[in-house]
Write a protein that holds these residues in place. Structure first.
Motif, PDB file in Angstrom:
ATOM      1  N   VAL A  13     -22.504  27.796  33.044  1.00 14.65           N
ATOM      2  CA  VAL A  13     -21.737  26.554  32.923  1.00 14.65           C
ATOM      3  C   VAL A  13     -22.400  25.461  33.761  1.00 14.65           C
ATOM      4  CG1 VAL A  13     -19.531  25.425  33.446  1.00 14.65           C
ATOM      5  CG2 VAL A  13     -19.550  27.663  32.324  1.00 14.65           C
ATOM      6  N   ASN A  14     -22.841  25.807  34.951  1.00 15.67           N
ATOM      7  CA  ASN A  14     -23.544  24.829  35.798  1.00 15.67           C
ATOM      8  C   ASN A  14     -24.844  24.370  35.141  1.00 15.67           C
ATOM      9  OD1 ASN A  14     -21.609  24.781  37.805  1.00 15.67           O
ATOM     10  ND2 ASN A  14     -22.570  26.435  38.973  1.00 15.67           N
ATOM     11  N   ARG A  15     -25.552  25.273  34.507  1.00 19.80           N
ATOM     12  CA  ARG A  15     -26.790  24.907  33.810  1.00 19.80           C
ATOM     13  C   ARG A  15     -26.487  23.953  32.657  1.00 19.80           C
ATOM     14  NH1 ARG A  15     -29.111  29.879  31.692  1.00 19.80           N
ATOM     15  NH2 ARG A  15     -30.999  28.726  31.298  1.00 19.80           N
ATOM     16  N   LEU A  16     -25.408  24.221  31.931  1.00 23.61           N
ATOM     17  CA  LEU A  16     -25.000  23.313  30.853  1.00 23.61           C
ATOM     18  C   LEU A  16     -24.615  21.948  31.420  1.00 23.61           C
ATOM     19  CD1 LEU A  16     -22.869  25.742  28.662  1.00 23.61           C
ATOM     20  CD2 LEU A  16     -24.963  24.562  27.955  1.00 23.61           C
ATOM     21  N   PHE A  17     -23.915  21.960  32.535  1.00 21.41           N
ATOM     22  CA  PHE A  17     -23.493  20.715  33.185  1.00 21.41           C
ATOM     23  C   PHE A  17     -24.701  19.835  33.499  1.00 21.41           C
ATOM     24  CE2 PHE A  17     -22.370  18.135  36.874  1.00 21.41           C
ATOM     25  CZ  PHE A  17     -21.156  17.591  36.478  1.00 21.41           C
ATOM     26  N   VAL A  18     -25.754  20.438  33.992  1.00 19.37           N
ATOM     27  CA  VAL A  18     -26.967  19.698  34.346  1.00 19.37           C
ATOM     28  C   VAL A  18     -27.742  19.273  33.095  1.00 19.37           C
ATOM     29  CG1 VAL A  18     -29.228  19.924  35.470  1.00 19.37           C
ATOM     30  CG2 VAL A  18     -27.182  20.787  36.613  1.00 19.37           C
ATOM     31  N   ALA A  19     -27.786  20.128  32.097  1.00 19.83           N
ATOM     32  CA  ALA A  19     -28.640  19.889  30.929  1.00 19.83           C
ATOM     33  C   ALA A  19     -28.065  18.894  29.922  1.00 19.83           C
ATOM     34  CB  ALA A  19     -28.922  21.211  30.221  1.00 19.83           C
ATOM     35  N   LEU A  20     -26.764  18.878  29.757  1.00 16.45           N
ATOM     36  CA  LEU A  20     -26.175  18.050  28.703  1.00 16.45           C
ATOM     37  C   LEU A  20     -26.123  16.580  29.094  1.00 16.45           C
ATOM     38  CD1 LEU A  20     -23.269  20.402  27.591  1.00 16.45           C
ATOM     39  CD2 LEU A  20     -25.403  19.946  26.372  1.00 16.45           C
ATOM     40  N   LYS A  21     -26.415  15.732  28.126  1.00 20.93           N
ATOM     41  CA  LYS A  21     -26.429  14.278  28.342  1.00 20.93           C
ATOM     42  C   LYS A  21     -25.709  13.577  27.194  1.00 20.93           C
ATOM     43  CE  LYS A  21     -29.474  14.607  31.759  1.00 20.93           C
ATOM     44  NZ  LYS A  21     -28.876  15.272  32.854  1.00 20.93           N
ATOM     45  N   ASP A  22     -25.361  12.345  27.412  1.00 21.90           N
ATOM     46  CA  ASP A  22     -24.846  11.425  26.394  1.00 21.90           C
ATOM     47  C   ASP A  22     -23.692  12.023  25.582  1.00 21.90           C
ATOM     48  OD1 ASP A  22     -26.770   9.576  27.251  1.00 21.90           O
ATOM     49  OD2 ASP A  22     -28.272  10.434  25.903  1.00 21.90           O
ATOM     50  N   ASP A  23     -23.797  11.952  24.249  1.00 23.73           N
ATOM     51  CA  ASP A  23     -22.701  12.384  23.381  1.00 23.73           C
ATOM     52  C   ASP A  23     -22.394  13.870  23.520  1.00 23.73           C
ATOM     53  OD1 ASP A  23     -22.355   9.823  22.428  1.00 23.73           O
ATOM     54  OD2 ASP A  23     -23.539  10.149  20.608  1.00 23.73           O
ATOM     55  N   ALA A  24     -23.419  14.681  23.698  1.00 20.95           N
ATOM     56  CA  ALA A  24     -23.196  16.121  23.856  1.00 20.95           C
ATOM     57  C   ALA A  24     -22.379  16.382  25.121  1.00 20.95           C
ATOM     58  CB  ALA A  24     -24.525  16.868  23.911  1.00 20.95           C
ATOM     59  N   ARG A  25     -22.681  15.672  26.168  1.00 25.22           N
ATOM     60  CA  ARG A  25     -21.941  15.817  27.425  1.00 25.22           C
ATOM     61  C   ARG A  25     -20.489  15.382  27.237  1.00 25.22           C
ATOM     62  NH1 ARG A  25     -23.571  16.018  32.814  1.00 25.22           N
ATOM     63  NH2 ARG A  25     -21.739  16.081  34.120  1.00 25.22           N
ATOM     64  N   LYS A  26     -20.300  14.253  26.556  1.00 22.56           N
ATOM     65  CA  LYS A  26     -18.940  13.751  26.323  1.00 22.56           C
ATOM     66  C   LYS A  26     -18.116  14.734  25.495  1.00 22.56           C
ATOM     67  CE  LYS A  26     -20.298   8.924  26.523  1.00 22.56           C
ATOM     68  NZ  LYS A  26     -20.630   7.750  25.709  1.00 22.56           N
ATOM     69  N   ALA A  27     -18.770  15.405  24.562  1.00 24.88           N
ATOM     70  CA  ALA A  27     -18.059  16.331  23.678  1.00 24.88           C
ATOM     71  C   ALA A  27     -17.449  17.507  24.435  1.00 24.88           C
ATOM     72  CB  ALA A  27     -18.999  16.842  22.589  1.00 24.88           C
ATOM     73  N   THR A  30     -14.613  17.781  29.440  1.00 29.38           N
ATOM     74  CA  THR A  30     -13.406  18.407  29.979  1.00 29.38           C
ATOM     75  C   THR A  30     -13.605  19.908  30.141  1.00 29.38           C
ATOM     76  OG1 THR A  30     -12.061  16.708  28.933  1.00 29.38           O
ATOM     77  CG2 THR A  30     -10.920  18.700  29.635  1.00 29.38           C
ATOM     78  N   LEU A  31     -14.245  20.523  29.164  1.00 33.97           N
ATOM     79  CA  LEU A  31     -14.501  21.964  29.258  1.00 33.97           C
ATOM     80  C   LEU A  31     -15.409  22.292  30.441  1.00 33.97           C
ATOM     81  CD1 LEU A  31     -15.012  22.913  25.506  1.00 33.97           C
ATOM     82  CD2 LEU A  31     -13.056  23.462  26.961  1.00 33.97           C
ATOM     83  N   LEU A  32     -16.381  21.454  30.690  1.00 33.50           N
ATOM     84  CA  LEU A  32     -17.279  21.689  31.826  1.00 33.50           C
ATOM     85  C   LEU A  32     -16.516  21.688  33.145  1.00 33.50           C
ATOM     86  CD1 LEU A  32     -20.323  19.491  30.755  1.00 33.50           C
ATOM     87  CD2 LEU A  32     -20.329  21.983  31.023  1.00 33.50           C
ATOM     88  N   ALA A  33     -15.454  20.904  33.197  1.00 29.95           N
ATOM     89  CA  ALA A  33     -14.669  20.805  34.428  1.00 29.95           C
ATOM     90  C   ALA A  33     -13.580  21.870  34.525  1.00 29.95           C
ATOM     91  CB  ALA A  33     -14.035  19.422  34.525  1.00 29.95           C
TER      92      ALA A  33
END
Length: 166
Positions: A13-27, A30-33
């Motif tokens: 999850v932390n790796r995804l948090f760092v890797a995702l940007k822009d629209d993918a991150r916005k999508a 909430t799940l990341l948190a």
């Protein structure tokens, strides 16, 4: 622990948090948190970006929203590369029907300067039918960029040669 890579769910999850940007991150923001389950996050991303139609729509919108070509060869090459990448992506998704869309081709070619539009129409009329409509566009633009680059380099060489001859 994850079987792949030996990471824990929390680490993934932390790796995804760092890797995702822009629209993918916005999508999945909430799940990341709120979750420590990377499978839930990945499933959401897959729903957003794993759907061929959604991906094709994004590709087509990006093409339609490209700015008009300026006269510089670098911009011409950038334009050609974006179209070539889109063609490759659509082919890899087996969505080749979009390659023949006259509306799409027209929306792209209307971004050409007038002289380039004329040259493209002449080029497209003489290219074998095996090449899909949209495939002709980046091939033509790359050819034009090569012609332009050759002309620029030849002119530069001529100027240097003339200066040395004086």
């Amino acid at each position: 622990m994850s079987e792949l890579g030996g990471y824990t769910d929390s680490e993934n999850v932390n790796r995804l948090f760092v890797a995702l940007k822009d629209d993918a991150r916005k999508a999945v923001d909430t799940l990341l948190a709120t979750t420590r389950n990377p499978a839930t996050i990945m499933k959401t991303l897959e729903l957003h970006y794993g759907n061929k139609c959604v991906i094709a729509k994004k590709i087509l919108n990006d093409l339609k929203e490209m700015p008009s070509i300026d006269s510089g060869k670098i911009k011409l090459l950038q334009f050609a590369t974006k179209i070539k990448n889109a063609v490759t992506a659509l082919k890899s998704l087996n969505l080749t029907g979009h390659l023949e869309s006259s509306d799409l081709i027209q929306s792209i070619t209307k971004k050409f300067p007038a002289a380039l539009k004329y040259a493209y129409n002449e080029y497209a009329a003489n290219v074998p039918e095996e090449q899909a409509g949209l495939e002709k566009v980046p091939n033509f633009l790359c050819w034009q960029a090569e012609l332009s680059a050759n002309g620029i380099f030849e002119d530069d060489v001529c100027e240097v040669t003339q200066n040395h001859a004086d």
